[in-house]
Design a protein around this motif. Structure first.
Motif, PDB file in Angstrom:
ATOM      1  N   TRP B  44       0.836  -1.201   0.000  1.00 46.74           N
ATOM      2  CA  TRP B  44       0.000   0.000   0.000  1.00 46.74           C
ATOM      3  C   TRP B  44       0.876   1.258   0.000  1.00 46.74           C
ATOM      4  N   GLN B  45       1.967   1.188   0.695  1.00 51.43           N
ATOM      5  CA  GLN B  45       2.892   2.331   0.773  1.00 51.43           C
ATOM      6  C   GLN B  45       3.341   2.756  -0.627  1.00 51.43           C
ATOM      7  N   ARG B  46       3.552   1.799  -1.524  1.00 54.86           N
ATOM      8  CA  ARG B  46       3.993   2.120  -2.885  1.00 54.86           C
ATOM      9  C   ARG B  46       3.048   1.480  -3.906  1.00 54.86           C
ATOM     10  N   TRP B  47       1.772   1.639  -3.626  1.00 56.73           N
ATOM     11  CA  TRP B  47       0.757   0.973  -4.431  1.00 56.73           C
ATOM     12  C   TRP B  47       0.813   1.395  -5.901  1.00 56.73           C
ATOM     13  N   SER B  48       1.161   2.650  -6.151  1.00 52.53           N
ATOM     14  CA  SER B  48       1.168   3.118  -7.547  1.00 52.53           C
ATOM     15  C   SER B  48       2.168   2.311  -8.380  1.00 52.53           C
ATOM     16  N   GLN B  49       3.235   1.804  -7.757  1.00 55.19           N
ATOM     17  CA  GLN B  49       4.187   0.973  -8.496  1.00 55.19           C
ATOM     18  C   GLN B  49       3.795  -0.508  -8.449  1.00 55.19           C
ATOM     19  N   VAL B  50       3.370  -0.943  -7.277  1.00 52.74           N
ATOM     20  CA  VAL B  50       3.070  -2.371  -7.116  1.00 52.74           C
ATOM     21  C   VAL B  50       1.895  -2.787  -8.001  1.00 52.74           C
ATOM     22  N   ARG B  51       0.902  -1.932  -8.114  1.00 51.40           N
ATOM     23  CA  ARG B  51      -0.278  -2.280  -8.911  1.00 51.40           C
ATOM     24  C   ARG B  51       0.090  -2.551 -10.362  1.00 51.40           C
ATOM     25  N   ASP B  52       1.193  -1.949 -10.847  1.00 54.50           N
ATOM     26  CA  ASP B  52       1.604  -2.124 -12.240  1.00 54.50           C
ATOM     27  C   ASP B  52       2.583  -3.273 -12.440  1.00 54.50           C
ATOM     28  N   CYS B  53       2.921  -3.977 -11.343  1.00 57.21           N
ATOM     29  CA  CYS B  53       3.802  -5.142 -11.476  1.00 57.21           C
ATOM     30  C   CYS B  53       3.118  -6.200 -12.340  1.00 57.21           C
ATOM     31  N   ASP B  54       3.937  -7.130 -12.851  1.00 49.06           N
ATOM     32  CA  ASP B  54       3.345  -8.260 -13.584  1.00 49.06           C
ATOM     33  C   ASP B  54       2.373  -8.996 -12.671  1.00 49.06           C
ATOM     34  N   SER B  55       2.784  -9.183 -11.421  1.00 47.69           N
ATOM     35  CA  SER B  55       1.919  -9.864 -10.459  1.00 47.69           C
ATOM     36  C   SER B  55       2.076  -9.220  -9.084  1.00 47.69           C
ATOM     37  N   PRO B  56       1.170  -8.338  -8.707  1.00 48.91           N
ATOM     38  CA  PRO B  56       1.259  -7.737  -7.366  1.00 48.91           C
ATOM     39  C   PRO B  56       1.258  -8.797  -6.267  1.00 48.91           C
ATOM     40  N   GLU B  57       0.542  -9.894  -6.503  1.00 47.85           N
ATOM     41  CA  GLU B  57       0.502 -10.945  -5.484  1.00 47.85           C
ATOM     42  C   GLU B  57       1.887 -11.575  -5.310  1.00 47.85           C
ATOM     43  N   ALA B  58       2.589 -11.786  -6.432  1.00 52.70           N
ATOM     44  CA  ALA B  58       3.942 -12.349  -6.329  1.00 52.70           C
ATOM     45  C   ALA B  58       4.856 -11.366  -5.608  1.00 52.70           C
ATOM     46  N   TRP B  59       4.643 -10.079  -5.858  1.00 54.10           N
ATOM     47  CA  TRP B  59       5.453  -9.042  -5.173  1.00 54.10           C
ATOM     48  C   TRP B  59       5.242  -9.156  -3.665  1.00 54.10           C
ATOM     49  N   VAL B  60       3.980  -9.249  -3.268  1.00 53.58           N
ATOM     50  CA  VAL B  60       3.677  -9.323  -1.830  1.00 53.58           C
ATOM     51  C   VAL B  60       4.256 -10.605  -1.225  1.00 53.58           C
ATOM     52  N   ARG B  61       4.121 -11.711  -1.945  1.00 50.69           N
ATOM     53  CA  ARG B  61       4.631 -12.979  -1.423  1.00 50.69           C
ATOM     54  C   ARG B  61       6.144 -12.911  -1.232  1.00 50.69           C
ATOM     55  N   ARG B  62       6.823 -12.309  -2.235  1.00 51.63           N
ATOM     56  CA  ARG B  62       8.282 -12.175  -2.155  1.00 51.63           C
ATOM     57  C   ARG B  62       8.679 -11.341  -0.936  1.00 51.63           C
ATOM     58  N   VAL B  63       7.998 -10.209  -0.790  1.00 53.58           N
ATOM     59  CA  VAL B  63       8.313  -9.312   0.335  1.00 53.58           C
ATOM     60  C   VAL B  63       7.995 -10.002   1.660  1.00 53.58           C
ATOM     61  N   ALA B  64       6.855 -10.665   1.710  1.00 58.32           N
ATOM     62  CA  ALA B  64       6.450 -11.332   2.963  1.00 58.32           C
ATOM     63  C   ALA B  64       7.447 -12.417   3.332  1.00 58.32           C
ATOM     64  N   SER B  65       7.913 -13.174   2.345  1.00 56.24           N
ATOM     65  CA  SER B  65       8.857 -14.247   2.697  1.00 56.24           C
ATOM     66  C   SER B  65      10.174 -13.653   3.147  1.00 56.24           C
ATOM     67  N   ARG B  66      10.547 -12.517   2.570  1.00 58.84           N
ATOM     68  CA  ARG B  66      11.794 -11.868   3.007  1.00 58.84           C
ATOM     69  C   ARG B  66      11.643 -11.338   4.443  1.00 58.84           C
ATOM     70  N   ILE B  67      10.469 -10.774   4.719  1.00 58.60           N
ATOM     71  CA  ILE B  67      10.226 -10.275   6.082  1.00 58.60           C
ATOM     72  C   ILE B  67      10.267 -11.440   7.072  1.00 58.60           C
ATOM     73  N   ALA B  68       9.649 -12.548   6.654  1.00 65.98           N
ATOM     74  CA  ALA B  68       9.616 -13.717   7.552  1.00 65.98           C
ATOM     75  C   ALA B  68      11.034 -14.194   7.837  1.00 65.98           C
ATOM     76  N   VAL B  69      11.862 -14.238   6.794  1.00 66.15           N
ATOM     77  CA  VAL B  69      13.248 -14.642   6.973  1.00 66.15           C
ATOM     78  C   VAL B  69      13.950 -13.663   7.905  1.00 66.15           C
ATOM     79  N   SER B  70      13.653 -12.371   7.692  1.00 59.05           N
ATOM     80  CA  SER B  70      14.255 -11.338   8.527  1.00 59.05           C
ATOM     81  C   SER B  70      13.834 -11.523   9.989  1.00 59.05           C
ATOM     82  N   ASN B  71      12.572 -11.882  10.171  1.00 54.76           N
ATOM     83  CA  ASN B  71      12.101 -12.152  11.532  1.00 54.76           C
ATOM     84  C   ASN B  71      12.862 -13.305  12.148  1.00 54.76           C
ATOM     85  N   TRP B  72      13.113 -14.326  11.312  1.00 51.82           N
ATOM     86  CA  TRP B  72      13.877 -15.457  11.845  1.00 51.82           C
ATOM     87  C   TRP B  72      15.261 -14.998  12.237  1.00 51.82           C
ATOM     88  N   ARG B  73      15.819 -14.152  11.357  1.00 54.82           N
ATOM     89  CA  ARG B  73      17.177 -13.698  11.619  1.00 54.82           C
ATOM     90  C   ARG B  73      17.250 -12.993  12.955  1.00 54.82           C
TER      91      ARG B  73
END
Lengths: 189, 170
Positions: B44-73
């Motif tokens: 949502w913070q950068r929705w104007s860019q994310v909405r135009d991605c090939d797949s906004p859902e893939a973008w969110v999944r990628r970011v979420a998995s990175r955050i999850a890894v970061s949480n583990w770290r």
């Protein structure tokens, strides 16, 4: 279990998890995004102001005396000065790379901002050059498990980091002589 | 307002699916909930860019998995303790078969779990996974093979056909 059975079981697990998971209301998610946006704007504004003030300050100093002013201190001296300013303190820093020369370990570091996100954090880079700092002979490299490692092994580990990991910060403690005494991993490499 | 309505629809249509995938990747309900909420906030913070991605859902999944890894770290010791002591609290409400599957997933390394989820759950092929996780295709194949082999050993039904091989055509 066949490949297809495995896929089916995982899909069923994901559906089951989605059923029991508690997701934030969309309004709360957007609110969090708006907060991040405001925070980003503020940070950008502050950084811009710092750069502007720095540039104006340099202009004031150099402007009228540009022709006759003495050249500034060499880069190495500036780096040493910066390194000394970290003496006796713990800094959150990005480490670009490391080097072992004749048994002496040096790291290229620059300060970063640790943005706390709940129980986690995010490393926000702070624009600026990297500075060479020397790692003390008795310095310790601590893993998340609290295991101590050698600085030379740390340099090797730095080289193995993935692109994503290169943006992660470390807690680095400096001794009174400006040399690194402790590097703490904050994530699993 | 149009942006908000569009984002709301995106969230309503994809968040549960992404959560299910993150749950399988992390084996931890709380971590998955946090990572998903944070990833959508960033979207949502950068929705104007994310909405135009090939797949906004893939973008969110990628970011979420990175955050999850970061949480583990950040909290890897805490999570290890959770794995040892608090399995039940993170699998509450799940079907018993799925609890066993989550338990098996938790036994394998995070990078293997991630590629397994991306392949078997999200349906990506090896090349797509390699692009998403930023690893060579050979590494992805190795993680898939090792992960599936380890899963087979951990799953309680004593799988016999699940050998952990990787189809070169995936």
């Amino acid at each position: 279990m066949s490949d297809q059975d495995f896929t089916n079981r995982l899909s069923a697990l994901a559906e089951d998890a989605a059923r029991v998971g508690t997701l934030s209301p969309v309004d709360a998610v957007r609110h969090r995004g708006d907060q991040r946006r405001r925070h980003q704007r503020t940070l950008t504004g502050v950084l811009g102001a710092v750069v502007l003030i720095g540039a104006l300050g340099a202009g004031v100093v150099l402007g009228p005396h540009r022709v006759t002013s003495n050249p500034g201190p060499p880069a190495g001296s500036a780096a040493a000065s910066l390194s000394r300013s970290w003496s006796g303190a713990k800094q959150f820093m990005e480490v670009q790379s490391g080097q072992v020369t004749g048994g002496m370990v040096t790291l290229k570091v620059r300060p970063a901002k640790k943005v706390i996100l709940g129980e986690s954090f995010e490393t926000q880079p702070i624009a600026g050059p990297y500075t060479d700092v020397t790692v003390g002979a008795n310095a310790r490299i601590l893993s998340l498990d609290g295991e101590s490692g050698m600085p030379s092994a740390f340099v090797e580990a730095l080289g193995r980091r993935t692109a994503n990991e290169r943006g992660e910060g470390f807690d680095i403690t400096f001794g009174a002589d400006g040399k690194v005494t402790l590097v703490e991993w904050l994530y699993v490499p | 307002m149009r942006d908000a309505a569009e984002f709301n629809a995106f969230y309503a249509g994809s968040s549960r699916r992404v959560f299910g995938q993150l749950y399988a990747m992390t084996g931890n309900r709380v971590e998955a909930e946090d990572a998903v909420a944070e990833a959508y906030a960033r979207a949502w913070q950068r929705w104007s860019q994310v909405r135009d991605c090939d797949s906004p859902e893939a973008w969110v999944r990628r970011v979420a998995s990175r955050i999850a890894v970061s949480n583990w770290r950040k909290a890897v010791n805490r999570i290890r303790a959770h794995r040892r002591n608090a399995t039940q609290s993170h699998t509450e409400g799940l079907n018993p078969d799925h609890v066993a599957l989550v338990h098996a997933l938790r036994q394998i390394p995070a990078d293997q779990r991630r590629v397994i989820v991306l392949h078997h759950l999200v349906g990506l092929n090896v090349a797509e996974i390699a692009a998403e996780v930023g690893a060579p295709t050979g590494t992805v194949k190795a993680r898939l093979a090792r992960g599936r082999k380890a899963m087979a050993q951990h799953l309680s039904d004593g799988s016999t056909n699940f050998t952990g091989g990787v189809n070169q055509n995936v």
